[in-house]
Design a protein around this motif. Structure first.
Motif, PDB file in Angstrom:
ATOM      1  N   THR A   1       0.818  -1.224   0.000  1.00 21.68           N
ATOM      2  CA  THR A   1       0.000   0.000   0.000  1.00 21.68           C
ATOM      3  C   THR A   1       0.841   1.258   0.000  1.00 21.68           C
ATOM      4  OG1 THR A   1      -0.089   0.145   2.414  1.00 21.68           O
ATOM      5  CG2 THR A   1      -1.767  -1.204   1.333  1.00 21.68           C
TER       6      THR A   1
ATOM      7  N   LYS B   1       2.802   2.123   2.441  1.00 21.08           N
ATOM      8  CA  LYS B   1       3.251   2.202   3.831  1.00 21.08           C
ATOM      9  C   LYS B   1       3.432   0.814   4.443  1.00 21.08           C
ATOM     10  CE  LYS B   1       0.904   6.616   4.684  1.00 21.08           C
ATOM     11  NZ  LYS B   1      -0.111   7.319   5.507  1.00 21.08           N
TER      12      LYS B   1
ATOM     13  N   ASP C   1       1.050   3.902  -7.651  1.00 24.62           N
ATOM     14  CA  ASP C   1       0.909   3.828  -6.201  1.00 24.62           C
ATOM     15  C   ASP C   1      -0.565   3.778  -5.816  1.00 24.62           C
ATOM     16  OD1 ASP C   1       2.244   5.848  -3.430  1.00 24.62           O
ATOM     17  OD2 ASP C   1       1.106   3.976  -3.483  1.00 24.62           O
TER      18      ASP C   1
ATOM     19  N   SER D   1      -1.842   3.437  -3.010  1.00 26.87           N
ATOM     20  CA  SER D   1      -2.146   4.107  -1.744  1.00 26.87           C
ATOM     21  C   SER D   1      -2.644   5.537  -1.966  1.00 26.87           C
ATOM     22  CB  SER D   1      -0.904   4.127  -0.851  1.00 26.87           C
ATOM     23  OG  SER D   1       0.112   4.946  -1.412  1.00 26.87           O
TER      24      SER D   1
ATOM     25  N   LYS E   1      -7.545   7.217  -1.960  1.00 26.66           N
ATOM     26  CA  LYS E   1      -7.895   7.349  -0.552  1.00 26.66           C
ATOM     27  C   LYS E   1      -9.271   6.785  -0.214  1.00 26.66           C
ATOM     28  CE  LYS E   1      -4.054   9.501   0.330  1.00 26.66           C
ATOM     29  NZ  LYS E   1      -2.984   8.809   1.055  1.00 26.66           N
TER      30      LYS E   1
ATOM     31  N   HIS F   1     -10.660   2.595  -5.013  1.00 24.98           N
ATOM     32  CA  HIS F   1      -9.829   1.407  -4.807  1.00 24.98           C
ATOM     33  C   HIS F   1     -10.525   0.153  -5.339  1.00 24.98           C
ATOM     34  CE1 HIS F   1      -6.742  -1.004  -2.814  1.00 24.98           C
ATOM     35  NE2 HIS F   1      -7.713  -1.830  -2.476  1.00 24.98           N
TER      36      HIS F   1
END
Length: 598
Positions: A342, A344, A495, A497, A500, A505
Motif C-alpha cells: 500500500t 506504507k 501507487d 495508496s 484514498k 480502490h
C-alpha cells in the motif's frame, strides 16, 4: 397399605413418562422459530465476487453464477482469522505455496538484464568523400558483412575532379614528379587503393561512381543512410558490430552494491534456452547511478561465436558474491505475487494449518528484490503456507468478513455503499458492449476525482498503451512486445495508496489485475494475431481506467466492427484519424470514432 403402594407406583410411572415426553427444554415450535431466525440472518454471496452480499438466493449480478451461502460464523477461529469455502478457492484460482529458507550460498542475488552489443567491437563505416549514394548494397540492419565487401557506390564531384588532375599530372610527371605524387596521395587520403589509382591512370578514363568497402567484418546494427541520400566527407553510413563477443548488462539496486565486486561469479540463463547455464565473472560496475531507476549497471562479457546470444534478449543472472560463503545466513523469500503493498505497509495472507481453508493477514518487512521474489526480513517463518495467486480475492473476503485487510489494518468490514451498484453497472456494461456493434455507444464508469499524482502515473501507463497500439498498426511484433514490457513495468509502479476512498480502490483493483495479465501476455507472445487478441481486453480495461480516473488528455475511443471475429473491438487513440491496430496495414483505415473522453 397395599393401596397406597399402588398409588405411589402409578405416580412415579406418570412422572417418568412425563419426563420422557416433555422433559426437553426446547419445543418443536422453538426449533422451527430458530430455523426461521437462521434463515432470516442467512446472507448469500458469489464465490467469484465476494463483494456481492444479498439476503436472498439467486444469481450473481456480475457473472450470473448461482449465489452460495455466506459464512455466518467463525467458531473456533481467532479474531484475525477467517474462512473461505473450497468452492470459492477453486473458482477464484487461489494458490498457496509453502515457503522455505535457503542459504546465501544457494541464493546469491538474482539480477535481471539484457544482452547488448560489445561497444568495444563496434565500428562506424564513414564516407571518405562527399557525394550522392547511387547504389546501396546493404538493405537492412541485421545483415552480415565481411571486410572488403562492397557496401555502396557514391557519385562524387570531388573525385571526378581529382581524377582529371591525376590524368593531367600523369602526362607531365617526368617534368613535375612532385605534383604527380601529390595528386596520387590526395586520392589515397580518400581511401582509393594503389591498384585503383593505377587502373585509372592506365585506362585514362574517369570513374564516376566509386565503391565503398567495409573496413571490418560483422553485423549491421544501425543503418544511417538510404539510397539517393547526399553525404558529406566523414559522415556516418553504417554501424557494424562484431557479435563474436557481447555484453550482459544487469541492473543492480543500491542496497545490493555493497555485496557485488568485480570478479564475482554469475550464472546466466536466457529465456530462449532456460536450461542452459552460462558461467561468467563480473568485469565492470558502472560508477554512475541511474537516478530514475535507482540502479547501477553490472556487466560481464560473453563469448558468442555461434551467435546464440542476440542483442536485446532478456536474461537472468544468479550472482554469487565472493563473501557470501562466509556468512551462511538463512534467506527467506516469497514470490512478488504474494505481497500486497500500500506504500506504507507490505502484507501477505498466511494459510493456517488444518483441514479447512483458514487465512489470516500478516504484516511483513521486505528486504532485497531478488528477481521475481522479495526477501522477507520480518513477519514470516520458514515452512509457513502463504497465498501466491488470487491474493486480492482473499483480501476482499477478509474485508467482507470484517477482518484485518490491506485497506483496513484494524479490521471491520469495509462497506463502500457501491457493491451492488458496481455489480449491476458491470452487468449493464456487458449488455451495452453486446449492442455496441449497432449503436456504437460508450461510457461505462462514472468519473472519480483522484489525486493528481495517481492521475499522472496512470497517464504514463496510457502513453505506454499508445506505444503498443502504434506497434500493432505497423504490424511490428517486437516493438509491441517491448512496449508491453514497459507498460507492465510502469503499471506496477502506480501507487495504489494514492486512492484514498474505497470506491476508487474497488474499481482500480480488478482493472490492475487484468491490465497486468494482458500486457504480460503481449510482451511474451511472438504471434501478432495472439497479441491482438489480448489487446482487445487490454483496450477495454485501459478504457475503463481512463474514463474512471482521467489522464488529462483528449482521448478518442474508436471501434472496428470487423475485429474480434466480426464481433467488433475498441481501442483508444489521441489522434482522431483512424489507424486500426487489429488489422494493421491490411485494413489501416477500417473503423470509426464512437466517443471522446476528456
Amino acid at each position: 397399605m397395599k393401596k397406597y403402594i399402588i398409588y405411589i407406583g402409578i405416580l412415579i410411572s406418570g412422572l417418568l413418562l412425563g419426563y420422557v415426553l416433555f422433559g426437553s427444554n426446547s419445543t418443536p415450535d422453538d426449533s422451527h422459530n430458530h430455523e426461521i431466525s437462521e434463515t432470516k440472518n442467512q446472507q448469500w454471496t458469489c464465490s467469484m465476487h465476494p463483494q456481492i452480499m444479498q439476503p436472498d438466493a439467486g444469481d450473481c449480478p456480475i457473472c450470473g453464477m448461482d449465489l452460495i451461502p455466506a459464512e455466518t460464523s467463525a467458531e473456533g477461529l481467532e479474531a484475525n482469522q477467517f474462512k473461505m469455502t473450497e468452492n470459492a478457492l477453486a473458482l477464484a484460482n487461489i494458490e498457496t505455496t509453502v515457503i522455505n529458507s535457503i542459504t546465501n550460498e544457494e541464493s546469491g542475488f538474482m539480477l535481471s538484464g539484457k544482452i547488448k552489443e560489445n561497444e568495444k567491437t563496434n565500428s562506424i563505416q564513414t564516407a571518405h568523400f562527399g557525394g550522392r549514394i547511387e547504389k546501396l548494397f546493404v538493405n537492412s540492419t541485421g545483415e552480415k558483412v565481411y571486410q572488403g565487401q562492397q557496401l555502396a557506390l557514391i557519385y562524387s564531384p570531388q573525385l571526378v575532379t581529382a581524377q582529371k588532375e591525376l590524368l593531367t599530372a600523369s602526362e607531365s610527371k617526368n617534368k613535375d614528379l612532385t605534383l604527380y605524387n601529390a595528386v596520387r596521395n590526395k586520392l589515397k587520403l580518400w581511401k582509393l587503393s594503389e591498384k585503383q589509382i593505377d587502373k585509372i591512370e592506365a585506362s585514362k578514363s574517369i570513374i564516376t561512381n566509386f565503391p565503398v568497402y567495409a573496413n571490418v567484418s560483422g553485423i549491421v546494427t544501425k543503418k544511417m543512410i538510404e539510397e539517393g541520400n547526399y553525404v558529406k566527407e566523414g559522415q556516418s553510413l553504417l554501424m557494424i558490430s562484431n557479435l563474436n563477443t557481447v555484453w550482459a548488462d544487469f541492473d543492480a539496486y543500491e542496497k545490493q552494491l555493497s555485496s557485488i565486486k568485480i570478479g564475482d561469479e554469475i550464472s546466466i540463463r536466457t529465456n530462449a534456452e532456460p536450461n542452459k547455464e552460462i558461467k561468467a565473472k563480473i568485469s565492470f560496475i558502472d560508477p554512475v547511478l541511474n537516478t530514475s531507476t535507482r540502479t547501477v549497471i553490472v556487466r560481464t562479457e560473453l563469448r558468442n561465436n555461434e551467435g546464440a546470444l542476440k542483442p536485446g534478449m532478456f536474461i537472468q543472472g544468479l550472482l554469487t558474491p565472493k563473501n557470501v560463503t562466509k556468512k551462511h545466513e538463512a534467506l527467506l523469500t516469497v514470490p512478488k505475487t504474494a505481497v500486497l503493498w500500500t506504500g506504507k505497509r507490505s502484507v501477505v495472507y498466511v494459510k493456517i494449518p488444518g483441514t479447512e481453508p483458514v487465512f489470516e493477514l500478516r504484516d511483513v518487512t521486505l528486504g532485497n528484490e531478488i528477481g521475481s521474489s522479495y526477501e522477507i526480513l520480518e513477519g514470516l517463518n520458514s515452512n509457513e503456507e502463504i497465498v501466491t495467486n488470487g491474493t486480492f480475492t482473499v483480501d476482499a473476503a477478509a474485508q467482507l468478513q470484517g477482518k484485518k485487510s490491506m485497506m483496513s489494518p484494524e479490521g471491520g468490514r469495509v462497506v463502500t455503499g457501491h457493491e451492488n451498484h458496481i455489480g449491476m453497472q458491470d452487468s449493464k456494461n456487458t449488455q451495452e458492449e453486446n449492442e455496441v456493434e449497432k449503436t456504437a455507444k460508450v461510457a461505462v464508469i462514472e468519473t472519480i476525482k483522484v489525486a493528481t499524482k495517481f492521475q499522472n502515473q496512470l497517464s504514463t501507463v496510457f502513453t505506454d498503451y499508445l506505444a503498443i497500439k502504434d506497434a500493432l498498426t505497423k504490424d511490428n511484433v517486437k516493438a509491441s512486445q517491448n512496449a508491453a514490457f514497459i507498460f507492465n513495468e510502469n503499471l506496477n509502479k502506480v501507487d495504489m495508496s494514492l486512492l484514498k476512498d474505497n470506491k476508487s480502490h474497488t474499481i482500480w483493483m480488478p482493472l490492475l489485475k487484468d491490465l497486468n495479465t494482458s500486457s504480460n501476455e503481449i510482451s511474451k507472445l511472438t504471434d501478432i494475431k495472439k497479441q491482438r487478441e489480448y489487446f482487445i481486453s487490454l483496450s477495454n480495461d485501459i478504457s475503463k481506467s481512463v474514463e474512471a480516473f482521467g489522464v488529462n488528455k483528449k482521448v478518442y475511443k474508436q471501434f472496428c466492427p470487423m475485429a474480434n471475429n466480426d464481433k467488433g473491438a475498441y481501442w483508444l487513440s489521441v489522434d482522431e484519424n483512424i489507424k486500426n491496430p487489429y488489422f494493421g496495414e491490411a485494413m489501416l483505415k477500417c473503423g470509426s470514432t464512437t466517443s471522446i473522453i476528456e
